[in-house]
Enzyme design. Structure first.
Site, mmCIF file in Angstrom:
data_model
loop_
_atom_site.group_PDB
_atom_site.id
_atom_site.type_symbol
_atom_site.label_atom_id
_atom_site.label_comp_id
_atom_site.label_asym_id
_atom_site.label_seq_id
_atom_site.Cartn_x
_atom_site.Cartn_y
_atom_site.Cartn_z
ATOM 1 N N ASP A 124 0.861 -1.283 0.235
ATOM 2 C CA ASP A 124 0.249 0.020 -0.082
ATOM 3 C C ASP A 124 1.107 1.310 -0.223
ATOM 4 O OD1 ASP A 124 0.830 -0.195 2.538
ATOM 5 O OD2 ASP A 124 -0.886 -0.028 3.553
ATOM 6 N N CYS A 183 -26.723 -4.479 6.855
ATOM 7 C CA CYS A 183 -26.761 -4.472 7.879
ATOM 8 C C CYS A 183 -25.228 -3.073 8.272
ATOM 9 C CB CYS A 183 -24.887 -5.757 8.676
ATOM 10 S SG CYS A 183 -24.256 -5.528 9.514
ATOM 11 N N CYS A 186 -20.796 -1.559 10.702
ATOM 12 C CA CYS A 186 -19.523 -0.841 10.668
ATOM 13 C C CYS A 186 -19.959 0.777 10.771
ATOM 14 C CB CYS A 186 -18.859 -1.520 9.092
ATOM 15 S SG CYS A 186 -19.612 -1.060 8.191
ATOM 16 N N CYS A 206 -11.866 10.865 10.355
ATOM 17 C CA CYS A 206 -11.327 8.858 10.743
ATOM 18 C C CYS A 206 -10.271 8.916 11.698
ATOM 19 C CB CYS A 206 -10.791 8.479 9.052
ATOM 20 S SG CYS A 206 -10.376 7.146 9.978
ATOM 21 N N CYS A 233 -7.482 2.835 14.554
ATOM 22 C CA CYS A 233 -8.638 2.673 15.033
ATOM 23 C C CYS A 233 -8.978 1.521 13.931
ATOM 24 C CB CYS A 233 -9.474 3.570 14.956
ATOM 25 S SG CYS A 233 -11.231 3.223 14.978
ATOM 26 N N CYS A 236 -15.036 0.028 13.225
ATOM 27 C CA CYS A 236 -15.331 -0.653 12.507
ATOM 28 C C CYS A 236 -15.282 -2.479 11.887
ATOM 29 C CB CYS A 236 -15.772 0.872 10.921
ATOM 30 S SG CYS A 236 -14.077 1.089 10.217
ATOM 31 N N CYS A 240 -18.533 -5.769 12.922
ATOM 32 C CA CYS A 240 -18.251 -6.628 11.195
ATOM 33 C C CYS A 240 -18.616 -8.884 11.757
ATOM 34 C CB CYS A 240 -17.251 -6.600 10.272
ATOM 35 S SG CYS A 240 -17.435 -7.842 8.678
#
Length: 347
Positions: A124, A183, A186, A206, A233, A236, A240
């Protein structure tokens, strides 16, 4: 897949190199809205990021790979211990960039031995949209929190991509609508309400962005909701429902949490000078944010703790040469209702 498994990957899929090009438009709109905040590096290479072919026109196929870092316990548990800092599960062990890139390069060598070709590997740190590509290969889908979700490994996958000149048979893409349904856990759990809706994240709100990417003062209205998060964090991700299928035993051992990073005490972190910070976080992705940003984060967490015994650890930072730290220290003491008067501080 057998060689990928041997190298530590738990997921592997194939797609045409241009299979996720539609995500490029979403990225452009996201950047135009300013939702990337101060992450100028995303805007600077957006022309490459919109499509793998913009980065490397010779690419014909993309191979997406996932490596598990499934935690052994619920990352939210430390919210009940405000005297410690919460570090995202992915950063409690070794630096995933190094582990992932080493395995990707080894797999690349294997591919070339089997089928001579040109290829490039990416983690990434490169301008490749690995999550849309991973969805295109079928190894998972982008949940409403924008992160990849896997049937077998939940939300706990590091992603790597290999672009190759080989024309590989593509997999069936994953369908996020089919798997997430109605759902919204999150979205609803985000402490700072960073989601504008499904698949719409305002990074400026965020906690991961605020504690890692943002280098200035943290907006006052977002400080209390941060709680004791000091690096990243997982909230979220952790809620799940698909995580019930994730097994910690599948996690690469390189990512097992180091004892000193699993639940570090805020008082100890606030006492770190630059040398001690670099020693403590050697080999960790946390090292890249630097000592000052970590101290800023810890001061916010200390202010949120409600623990007056942290005041002596906060007070020395009132005189910091870094105005961001000095302001955060004043805020922390004020939030603890222990702020000294100007005359008292001058003495």
């Amino acid at each position: 897949m057998a060689e990928a498994t041997r190298l530590g990957f738990v997921a592997c899929g194939f797609a045409h190199a241009d299979a996720a090009d539609a995500a490029g438009l979403d990225l452009t709109l996201w950047l135009e809205a300013g939702h990337h905040g101060t992450m100028g590096w995303m805007e600077a290479r957006a022309h490459h990021r919109v499509s793998p072919l913009a980065l490397w026109p010779q690419a014909k196929s993309a191979i997406a790979l996932g490596m598990s870092y499934a935690p052994t316990s619920d990352p939210r548990a430390l919210a009940a211990n405000p005297e410690v800092g919460r570090i995202s599960a992915y950063a409690q062990g070794g630096d995933y960039h190094k582990t992932l890139k080493k395995a990707l390069k080894a797999l690349a060598r294997f591919i070339i031995e089997q089928a001579p070709s040109d290829l490039k590997v990416f983690v990434d740190t490169a301008p490749v949209m690995e999550k849309p590509l991973a969805q295109a290969t079928g190894i998972g889908w982008q949940g409403k929190h924008t992160n990849l979700v896997s049937r077998e490994h939940g939300s706990w996958l590091f992603l790597g991509v290999i672009l190759t000149s080989l024309d590989l048979r593509p997999e069936t893409p994953a369908n996020e609508g089919q798997h997430c349904g109605s759902c919204t856990r999150c979205l609803d759990t985000c402490p700072t309400q960073a989601f504008l809706g499904p698949h719409r994240l305002d990074a400026r709100r965020c906690i991961s962005y605020l504690t890692i990417e943002h280098d200035g003062p943290i907006p006052h209205e977002l400080r209390a909701p941060m709680g004791n998060h000091i690096y990243g964090c997982d909230d979220c991700l952790a809620v799940c429902p698909w995580n019930r299928f994730a097994e910690a035993a599948a996690a690469n051992r390189a990512f097992l949490p180091r004892a000193e990073l699993a639940a570090p005490r805020l008082a100890d972190l606030l006492a770190l000078d630059d040398a001690a910070f670099r020693e403590m976080f050697a080999g960790s992705p946390i090292k890249r944010i630097g000592r000052n940003r970590m101290i800023r984060n810890c001061l916010i967490a200390a202010g949120n703790s409600g623990d007056a015994s942290l005041a002596p650890a906060i007070a020395p930072h009132l005189d910091s040469d870094d105005p961001v730290i000095a302001e955060a220290a004043r805020w922390a003491l004020d939030y603890l209702d222990l702020a000294p008067s100007p005359a008292k501080h001058a003495a």
